[in-house]
Design an enzyme around this catalytic site. Structure first.
Site, short mmCIF file in Angstrom:
data_model
loop_
_atom_site.label_atom_id
_atom_site.label_comp_id
_atom_site.label_asym_id
_atom_site.label_seq_id
_atom_site.Cartn_x
_atom_site.Cartn_y
_atom_site.Cartn_z
N PRO A 232 0.86 -1.21 0.00
CG PRO A 232 0.08 -0.94 2.20
CD PRO A 232 0.85 -1.89 1.31
CG ASP A 402 5.64 0.27 2.70
OD1 ASP A 402 4.44 0.23 3.04
OD2 ASP A 402 6.39 -0.74 2.71
CG HIS A 403 -0.08 4.82 3.88
ND1 HIS A 403 0.17 5.31 5.13
CD2 HIS A 403 -1.10 5.58 3.39
CE1 HIS A 403 -0.65 6.30 5.40
NE2 HIS A 403 -1.43 6.50 4.37
NE ARG A 404 4.07 -2.68 3.67
CZ ARG A 404 4.74 -3.66 3.09
NH1 ARG A 404 4.34 -4.92 3.23
NH2 ARG A 404 5.82 -3.40 2.36
CB ILE A 405 6.83 1.89 7.90
CG1 ILE A 405 7.46 2.15 6.53
CG2 ILE A 405 6.76 0.40 8.19
CD1 ILE A 405 8.92 1.70 6.43
#
Length: 431
Positions: A232, A402-405
């Site tokens: 994502p 990276d929208h996870r982090i």
């Protein structure tokens, strides 16, 4: 007696198969330990592959021009001339070394009728059979103090690969960044290796209705791009005034400084304040890298794409950085980069400004947290602080993260600081 396998090495973290460019040695030739026997084309570069053994090149399994999966046997090396015929018989009978294990008992030198003992490319045995591990896995295990005998390999035929070592090392503790290391090829030299004249890459003219097979480089790009689909991401754009940077570039261009090096240096210095933008995601958590290594996308003449890495770009002076960049590009296009020179990046730049592109979105590379897309610097009419109008050189940049982090505020703060550096203090890049 023993016959040793020569495996197809993993020359990069994304390599799944390699192509034999040429065999430096012919069947029957004497080989010395550490001597180059074959040149392999990975998904990034052409690499010399050495042997760990002294003996004779007994049989070639994979001929020049053919491909083989990473970890599969591509040739046999016999320790004595008498074993050359045995190696040929073994190959012709389909007794691939990768699927045959050593006898637990020593094989008598006079038992010529018996199956010869087979050693792995690294020459170690494990329990009743062999401990089969890639060169990169062995080197990584040594650095991380991991006992290979406790691992169950996930590679071809149960071969231990670097990912197995990393998984055990990271289990139960905070992950630490690991710089990819070179496998079978020689370790990184202090000075760039002497250039080897590469075989010219044929340029295939497109014919309507014809299907042209993808090159090794293009296939690598396909795999990497497909791998990013599950990540994502989000994108943030920013406009940066470049008058000061352009003036600085004109002043030091004659000293060999490139705009690519200036931009990479500016990004690297800004990342010092934003370590999260230099980090990457892992199943164990956020991996904060100890170095700031800037990858820069370079188009290859045969249609491929490679990202040479400016290592420690924040700490290297701009003049050395520019010389390094020139060398990296030359060797990238000659397919002579060492693995750590293209797979150790922690943040990527993609610049299409030289093509007149105003703005674009870049695709996040696997294993990184962010990539910055840079457009052309153009004169724009802007409102000045005193309420008048003026003309300023401006470029548009877009970051993909990276929208996870990484969240929107993180990316925005990074771009604000990058713009501040380029607009108000570009001279600091020469210090």
């Amino acid at each position: 007696m023993s016959i040793h396998e020569v495996f197809m090495p993993a020359l990069s973290s994304t390599m799944t198969e390699g192509k034999i460019v040429s065999w430096v040695k012919s069947p029957g030739d004497k080989v010395e330990k550490g001597e180059t026997v074959v040149v392999v084309e990975s998904d990034k570069a052409d690499m010399d592959v050495e042997t760990f053994y002294e003996g004779f090149l007994a049989h070639i399994i994979v001929e020049a021009g053919e491909t083989a999966p990473v970890g599969s046997a591509i040739a046999f090396i016999a320790e004595t001339e008498a074993e050359i015929e045995q190696a040929k018989s073994l190959a012709n009978s389909g007794g691939a070394a990768a699927t045959t294990t050593s006898s637990p008992e020593p094989v008598s030198a006079i038992a010529s009728a018996a199956t010869p003992a087979l050693a792995s490319q690294n020459g170690s045995n494990h329990k009743e059979g062999r401990l089969v591990a890639s060169p990169r896995a062995r080197k990584l295990a040594k650095e991380l103090k991991v006992d290979l005998t406790t691992l169950q390999g996930s590679g071809p035929h149960g071969r231990i690969v670097a990912e197995d070592v990393e998984a055990l090392s990271n289990k139960g503790k905070q992950p630490a960044p690991v710089t990819p290391v070179a496998p079978i090829p020689t370790s990184a030299p202090v000075a760039p290796p002497a250039p080897r004249t590469p075989a010219p890459t044929p340029v295939v003219a497109a014919v309507p209705g014809q299907i042209v097979p993808l090159t090794t480089f293009q296939n690598a790009v396909v795999r990497n791009m497909v791998a990013t689909i599950s990540v994502p991401v989000f994108r943030v754009g920013y406009t940066i005034t470049t008058d000061g940077l352009d003036k600085l570039y004109k002043q030091i261009k004659s000293k060999g400084v490139t705009m690519t090096a200036l931009l990479a240096k500016a990004v690297a210095v800004t990342l010092q304040k934003h370590p999260l933008l230099n980090a990457s995601y892992s199943d164990q958590g956020i991996v904060y890298h100890s170095d700031i290594n800037i990858s820069v996308a370079v188009a290859m003449d045969d249609g491929g794409l490679i990202t040479p890495v400016l290592q420690n770009a924040d700490a290297v002076d701009i003049y050395s950085l520019s010389r390094t960049w020139k060398s990296l590009v030359e060797r990238a296009r000659a397919k002579q980069l060492q693995p750590q020179e293209y797979n150790s990046g922690t943040f990527t730049l993609s610049n299409l400004g030289m093509f007149g592109v105003d703005k674009f979105d870049a695709i996040l590379p696997p294993g990184q947290g962010s990539i910055l897309a840079i457009g052309a610097s153009r004169p724009q009419v802007v409102a000045t602080p005193d309420g008048l109008f003026g003309v300023r050189q401006q470029m548009q940049v877009n970051i993909t993260s990276d929208h996870r982090i990484i969240y929107g505020a993180h990316a925005a703060a990074f771009l604000q600081d990058l713009a501040k550096l380029i607009e108000t203090n570009p001279q600091s890049l020469t210090l």
